[in-house]
Design a protein around this motif. Sequence first.
Motif, short mmCIF file in Angstrom:
data_model
loop_
_atom_site.label_atom_id
_atom_site.label_comp_id
_atom_site.label_asym_id
_atom_site.label_seq_id
_atom_site.Cartn_x
_atom_site.Cartn_y
_atom_site.Cartn_z
N GLY A 1 -10.23 8.94 -11.11
CA GLY A 1 -11.14 9.49 -10.12
C GLY A 1 -11.19 8.74 -8.81
O GLY A 1 -11.93 9.11 -7.90
N CYS A 2 -10.40 7.67 -8.69
CA CYS A 2 -10.45 6.83 -7.48
C CYS A 2 -9.87 7.56 -6.26
O CYS A 2 -8.95 8.35 -6.37
N TRP A 3 -10.43 7.20 -5.11
CA TRP A 3 -9.90 7.65 -3.82
C TRP A 3 -8.77 6.67 -3.49
O TRP A 3 -9.00 5.49 -3.25
N LEU A 4 -7.56 7.15 -3.48
CA LEU A 4 -6.39 6.28 -3.40
C LEU A 4 -6.25 5.54 -2.08
O LEU A 4 -5.76 4.42 -2.06
N GLU A 5 -6.69 6.13 -0.99
CA GLU A 5 -6.57 5.45 0.29
C GLU A 5 -7.34 4.13 0.29
O GLU A 5 -7.01 3.21 1.03
N LYS B 1 3.92 10.85 -6.81
CA LYS B 1 4.88 11.42 -7.76
C LYS B 1 4.27 11.60 -9.15
O LYS B 1 4.91 12.14 -10.04
N CYS B 2 3.05 11.14 -9.33
CA CYS B 2 2.40 11.13 -10.64
C CYS B 2 1.75 12.48 -10.95
O CYS B 2 1.24 13.16 -10.05
N GLU B 3 1.72 12.81 -12.23
CA GLU B 3 1.09 14.07 -12.68
C GLU B 3 -0.42 14.06 -12.48
O GLU B 3 -1.05 15.11 -12.46
N TYR B 4 -1.03 12.90 -12.29
CA TYR B 4 -2.48 12.81 -12.08
C TYR B 4 -2.88 12.80 -10.61
O TYR B 4 -4.06 12.70 -10.29
N TYR B 5 -1.92 12.89 -9.73
CA TYR B 5 -2.21 12.83 -8.30
C TYR B 5 -2.77 14.16 -7.80
O TYR B 5 -2.21 15.22 -8.06
N SER B 6 -3.87 14.10 -7.08
CA SER B 6 -4.44 15.27 -6.43
C SER B 6 -4.09 15.20 -4.95
O SER B 6 -4.68 14.42 -4.20
N MET B 7 -3.15 16.02 -4.56
CA MET B 7 -2.71 16.02 -3.16
C MET B 7 -3.85 16.51 -2.25
O MET B 7 -4.05 15.98 -1.16
N ARG B 8 -4.59 17.47 -2.71
CA ARG B 8 -5.67 18.04 -1.90
C ARG B 8 -6.72 17.00 -1.54
O ARG B 8 -7.29 17.02 -0.46
N HIS B 9 -6.98 16.06 -2.46
CA HIS B 9 -8.06 15.10 -2.26
C HIS B 9 -7.59 13.66 -2.14
O HIS B 9 -8.41 12.77 -1.94
N ASN B 10 -6.30 13.42 -2.29
CA ASN B 10 -5.74 12.07 -2.28
C ASN B 10 -6.49 11.18 -3.27
O ASN B 10 -6.91 10.07 -2.95
N ARG B 11 -6.66 11.74 -4.47
CA ARG B 11 -7.39 11.05 -5.55
C ARG B 11 -6.56 11.05 -6.82
O ARG B 11 -5.69 11.89 -7.01
N LYS C 1 0.84 -1.21 0.00
CA LYS C 1 0.00 0.00 0.00
C LYS C 1 0.87 1.25 0.00
O LYS C 1 0.62 2.19 -0.77
N LYS C 2 1.90 1.27 0.85
CA LYS C 2 2.80 2.43 0.91
C LYS C 2 3.54 2.62 -0.40
O LYS C 2 3.66 3.74 -0.90
N GLU C 3 4.02 1.53 -0.98
CA GLU C 3 4.73 1.61 -2.26
C GLU C 3 3.84 2.20 -3.35
O GLU C 3 4.25 3.07 -4.11
N ARG C 4 2.60 1.75 -3.41
CA ARG C 4 1.66 2.27 -4.40
C ARG C 4 1.38 3.75 -4.18
O ARG C 4 1.39 4.54 -5.14
N LEU C 5 1.11 4.13 -2.94
CA LEU C 5 0.83 5.54 -2.66
C LEU C 5 2.03 6.43 -2.98
O LEU C 5 1.87 7.54 -3.48
N ASP C 6 3.23 5.95 -2.69
CA ASP C 6 4.43 6.71 -3.01
C ASP C 6 4.55 6.95 -4.51
O ASP C 6 4.93 8.04 -4.95
N ILE C 7 4.20 5.94 -5.30
CA ILE C 7 4.23 6.08 -6.76
C ILE C 7 3.17 7.11 -7.18
O ILE C 7 3.44 7.99 -8.01
N CYS C 8 1.98 6.98 -6.63
CA CYS C 8 0.90 7.91 -6.97
C CYS C 8 1.27 9.36 -6.64
O CYS C 8 0.97 10.27 -7.42
#
Length: 109
Positions: free
Chosen positions: A90-94, A75-85, A66-73
């Motif tokens: 459109g998925c909620w990454l948590e 760094k991605c250009e599609y990552y929304s830090m404000r919403h963790n999506r 889970k941590k590895e995946r979130l770390d990749i996300c």
Amino acid sequence: MQQVGSIWQITMDDNNKDAQSAHPQGEEFPTIKEQGKSLAKFTFEVVKDSVFNLSPGEVFASDELKKERLDICKKCEYYSMRHNRCKHCGCWLEHKVKFKVSECPIYKW
């Protein structure tokens, strides 16, 4: 819908309902229809995996994964830090990273 005099505004363009939906903070996410398709596919994969794997430990991702995946996300250009999506699917990454069968829509993990 539009709420006048507030910090946020949501407007729907009746002429272009398939356009990406704007989030109140200006971030764009897939349409509700596209998010529904992603959720349906994800749900099918989780249920299929649950049926064929008897142990819950085989359905859920480890904390390390889970941590590895979130770390990749993150760094991605599609990552929304404000919403963790993910702004691509459109998925909620948590929630998405919890299941072994989950996949990144652009194959980063």
